[in-house]
Design a protein around this motif. Sequence first.
Motif, PDB file in Angstrom:
ATOM      1  N   ASP A  63     -14.530   7.759  15.154  1.00 25.85           N
ATOM      2  CA  ASP A  63     -15.298   6.737  15.897  1.00 25.85           C
ATOM      3  C   ASP A  63     -14.613   5.381  15.882  1.00 25.85           C
ATOM      4  O   ASP A  63     -15.189   4.418  15.374  1.00 25.85           O
ATOM      5  CB  ASP A  63     -16.725   6.631  15.344  1.00 25.85           C
ATOM      6  N   PRO A  64     -13.458   5.207  16.450  1.00 25.00           N
ATOM      7  CA  PRO A  64     -12.625   6.191  17.134  1.00 25.00           C
ATOM      8  C   PRO A  64     -11.701   6.937  16.174  1.00 25.00           C
ATOM      9  O   PRO A  64     -11.593   6.578  15.004  1.00 25.00           O
ATOM     10  CB  PRO A  64     -11.826   5.320  18.113  1.00 25.00           C
ATOM     11  N   TYR A  65     -11.005   7.936  16.703  1.00 20.53           N
ATOM     12  CA  TYR A  65     -10.097   8.735  15.888  1.00 20.53           C
ATOM     13  C   TYR A  65      -8.866   7.914  15.520  1.00 20.53           C
ATOM     14  O   TYR A  65      -8.174   7.387  16.382  1.00 20.53           O
ATOM     15  CB  TYR A  65      -9.659   9.987  16.640  1.00 20.53           C
ATOM     16  N   ARG A  66      -8.611   7.823  14.207  1.00 23.69           N
ATOM     17  CA  ARG A  66      -7.451   7.084  13.725  1.00 23.69           C
ATOM     18  C   ARG A  66      -6.841   7.795  12.521  1.00 23.69           C
ATOM     19  O   ARG A  66      -7.537   8.483  11.778  1.00 23.69           O
ATOM     20  CB  ARG A  66      -7.845   5.667  13.288  1.00 23.69           C
ATOM     21  N   MET A  67      -5.543   7.611  12.339  1.00 25.68           N
ATOM     22  CA  MET A  67      -4.868   8.054  11.117  1.00 25.68           C
ATOM     23  C   MET A  67      -4.236   6.827  10.483  1.00 25.68           C
ATOM     24  O   MET A  67      -3.571   6.038  11.155  1.00 25.68           O
ATOM     25  CB  MET A  67      -3.817   9.121  11.415  1.00 25.68           C
ATOM     26  N   VAL A  68      -4.460   6.665   9.180  1.00 25.58           N
ATOM     27  CA  VAL A  68      -4.075   5.457   8.462  1.00 25.58           C
ATOM     28  C   VAL A  68      -3.075   5.807   7.368  1.00 25.58           C
ATOM     29  O   VAL A  68      -3.282   6.766   6.610  1.00 25.58           O
ATOM     30  CB  VAL A  68      -5.307   4.760   7.849  1.00 25.58           C
ATOM     31  N   LEU A  69      -1.999   5.036   7.273  1.00 27.57           N
ATOM     32  CA  LEU A  69      -1.033   5.156   6.182  1.00 27.57           C
ATOM     33  C   LEU A  69      -0.949   3.822   5.464  1.00 27.57           C
ATOM     34  O   LEU A  69      -0.708   2.787   6.088  1.00 27.57           O
ATOM     35  CB  LEU A  69       0.361   5.529   6.697  1.00 27.57           C
ATOM     36  N   ASP A  70      -1.173   3.837   4.162  1.00 30.96           N
ATOM     37  CA  ASP A  70      -1.026   2.647   3.330  1.00 30.96           C
ATOM     38  C   ASP A  70       0.248   2.768   2.499  1.00 30.96           C
ATOM     39  O   ASP A  70       0.581   3.845   1.993  1.00 30.96           O
ATOM     40  CB  ASP A  70      -2.226   2.485   2.384  1.00 30.96           C
ATOM     41  N   PHE A  71       0.932   1.629   2.342  1.00 30.27           N
ATOM     42  CA  PHE A  71       2.202   1.598   1.599  1.00 30.27           C
ATOM     43  C   PHE A  71       2.191   0.441   0.603  1.00 30.27           C
ATOM     44  O   PHE A  71       1.571  -0.579   0.835  1.00 30.27           O
ATOM     45  CB  PHE A  71       3.393   1.372   2.547  1.00 30.27           C
ATOM     46  N   GLN A  72       2.954   0.580  -0.446  1.00 33.95           N
ATOM     47  CA  GLN A  72       3.162  -0.500  -1.406  1.00 33.95           C
ATOM     48  C   GLN A  72       4.665  -0.815  -1.461  1.00 33.95           C
ATOM     49  O   GLN A  72       5.439  -0.108  -2.081  1.00 33.95           O
ATOM     50  CB  GLN A  72       2.701  -0.090  -2.811  1.00 33.95           C
ATOM     51  N   GLU A  73       5.079  -1.922  -0.875  1.00 41.28           N
ATOM     52  CA  GLU A  73       4.658  -2.738   0.240  1.00 41.28           C
ATOM     53  C   GLU A  73       5.824  -2.725   1.194  1.00 41.28           C
ATOM     54  O   GLU A  73       6.963  -2.643   0.760  1.00 41.28           O
ATOM     55  CB  GLU A  73       4.355  -4.162  -0.225  1.00 41.28           C
ATOM     56  N   VAL A  74       5.632  -2.811   2.478  1.00 35.20           N
ATOM     57  CA  VAL A  74       6.696  -2.643   3.457  1.00 35.20           C
ATOM     58  C   VAL A  74       6.802  -3.882   4.340  1.00 35.20           C
ATOM     59  O   VAL A  74       5.800  -4.399   4.827  1.00 35.20           O
ATOM     60  CB  VAL A  74       6.439  -1.398   4.337  1.00 35.20           C
ATOM     61  N   ASP A  75       8.039  -4.338   4.542  1.00 38.49           N
ATOM     62  CA  ASP A  75       8.345  -5.399   5.495  1.00 38.49           C
ATOM     63  C   ASP A  75       8.697  -4.738   6.820  1.00 38.49           C
ATOM     64  O   ASP A  75       9.691  -4.024   6.925  1.00 38.49           O
ATOM     65  CB  ASP A  75       9.515  -6.235   4.969  1.00 38.49           C
ATOM     66  N   TRP A  76       7.870  -4.964   7.846  1.00 33.96           N
ATOM     67  CA  TRP A  76       8.030  -4.283   9.127  1.00 33.96           C
ATOM     68  C   TRP A  76       8.943  -5.056  10.100  1.00 33.96           C
ATOM     69  O   TRP A  76       9.048  -4.670  11.264  1.00 33.96           O
ATOM     70  CB  TRP A  76       6.664  -4.086   9.785  1.00 33.96           C
ATOM     71  N   THR A  77       9.585  -6.092   9.642  1.00 31.86           N
ATOM     72  CA  THR A  77      10.415  -6.927  10.525  1.00 31.86           C
ATOM     73  C   THR A  77      11.458  -6.077  11.261  1.00 31.86           C
ATOM     74  O   THR A  77      12.165  -5.279  10.649  1.00 31.86           O
ATOM     75  CB  THR A  77      11.130  -8.022   9.712  1.00 31.86           C
ATOM     76  N   GLY A  78      11.527  -6.284  12.577  1.00 32.53           N
ATOM     77  CA  GLY A  78      12.519  -5.586  13.388  1.00 32.53           C
ATOM     78  C   GLY A  78      12.015  -4.326  14.060  1.00 32.53           C
ATOM     79  O   GLY A  78      12.688  -3.783  14.952  1.00 32.53           O
ATOM     80  N   LEU A  79      10.822  -3.844  13.662  1.00 33.90           N
ATOM     81  CA  LEU A  79      10.285  -2.622  14.266  1.00 33.90           C
ATOM     82  C   LEU A  79       9.545  -2.981  15.552  1.00 33.90           C
ATOM     83  O   LEU A  79       8.514  -3.653  15.515  1.00 33.90           O
ATOM     84  CB  LEU A  79       9.356  -1.910  13.287  1.00 33.90           C
ATOM     85  N   ASP A  80      10.081  -2.537  16.681  1.00 33.80           N
ATOM     86  CA  ASP A  80       9.483  -2.816  17.991  1.00 33.80           C
ATOM     87  C   ASP A  80       8.467  -1.730  18.313  1.00 33.80           C
ATOM     88  O   ASP A  80       8.783  -0.530  18.258  1.00 33.80           O
ATOM     89  CB  ASP A  80      10.572  -2.855  19.065  1.00 33.80           C
TER      90      ASP A  80
END
Length: 406
Positions: A63-80
């Motif tokens: 409600d709505p359908y989602r899949m979640v991933l948690d990380f310790q800890e990630v810098d997402w810089t550069g991911l388009d």
Amino acid sequence: MSRIFYVLALLWALTGNALAQDFSALARVIPDQSQITDNGASGVRLRIGLTQGVPYRVFTLQDPYRMVLDFQEVDWTGLDREAFLKSNRITGVQFGAYVPGWSRLVMELGAPLAVDTADMRVDAATGAALLTLNLRGTDFDTFAKGAGAPRNPGWDLPEPATVEEAEPRKGDQPLRVMLDPGHGGLDPGAEVSGTDEKTLMLTFARELRELLLRAGGYEVVMTRVDDQFVSLERRIALAHRAGAHVFISLHADSLSEGQAHGAAVYTLSEDASDVASLKLAERHDRGDLISGIDLSGSDDQVADVLLDMARQETKPRTDALARAIANGMAQQGGPMNRRPIRTASFSVLKAADIPSVLVELGFLSSPRDLKNIRNPEWRASMAQGIYKGLEKWRQEDVIKRSLIGQ
């Protein structure tokens, strides 16, 4: 394989193997090794390259359908985002900071999916890691049975604190203002031409805070002081815990429909004053959905706050606050929206006992507004307008409340 197993398996791999790597430093995503792709007729493959292995967990929400991933800890810089998402079975993806020390990635699912296999390989020589999840289609009932956020201390948002009611402010006491920079973390808000709403509003909130503190007679608290996600419910709870006298949420949205431009001030109403305001409220509340929060039962929690007697007392004060701030901004030159005072059902304004308004500085979808909001001098002028509005409101509010007391 349960979702908790993924966490425990990885923790064992990181702490029990012979690599003896130091996994305490911040891991960085490797963009050219990261992609979400279709994997056969009914499957999806998620690959995330990281400069080092990190603990993670996976769970699903409906409600709505989602899949979640948690990380310790990630810098997402550069991911388009566009280059990362190449699957027709995933309707959207968000990633970013969640709570201090933890990051989150949320996939919006077009149909129910389940984790078929999960594997993180750590290179013995470099310490770099590759996380691969293979997802397969599943039926609605099976998805519903497995959906729900696991409760693990250290991974989740803290529960809103139970606080005692703050004492009414006296005329000679500082006005305690809670500033709420919209969005944050993995919820960027509006994004236009390399500019996002969360960054601009945090900048403006800091500037407004400094102005109020230098003026004297104000205490200022902020719902977030850096790029972290804060749920709508927690923003209200933080205002109560701080004993805030006023709550001001700061936004600069974007509307794909129409030619909205100019600043506006919103107050709470179940009935939106217009279609554009309704769409804005829906977009703001969607921030909690895309961030992977389990909202089951949240309506009851919010309803507990909506005390009818408190609302009857607070609504006239809130309306007066909205008018004062809008007038203050207009006197600084605006530009203001053609309807500068509007109403909508913004969840962040549902603290019934605290005068609460939402200020749209402008719309990033308007080239003129975008140019203004990027301009430090224009922001300083708008901060001055909000300050003048607060000054006028609190002087009149003290008089009105004293007359009511008599």
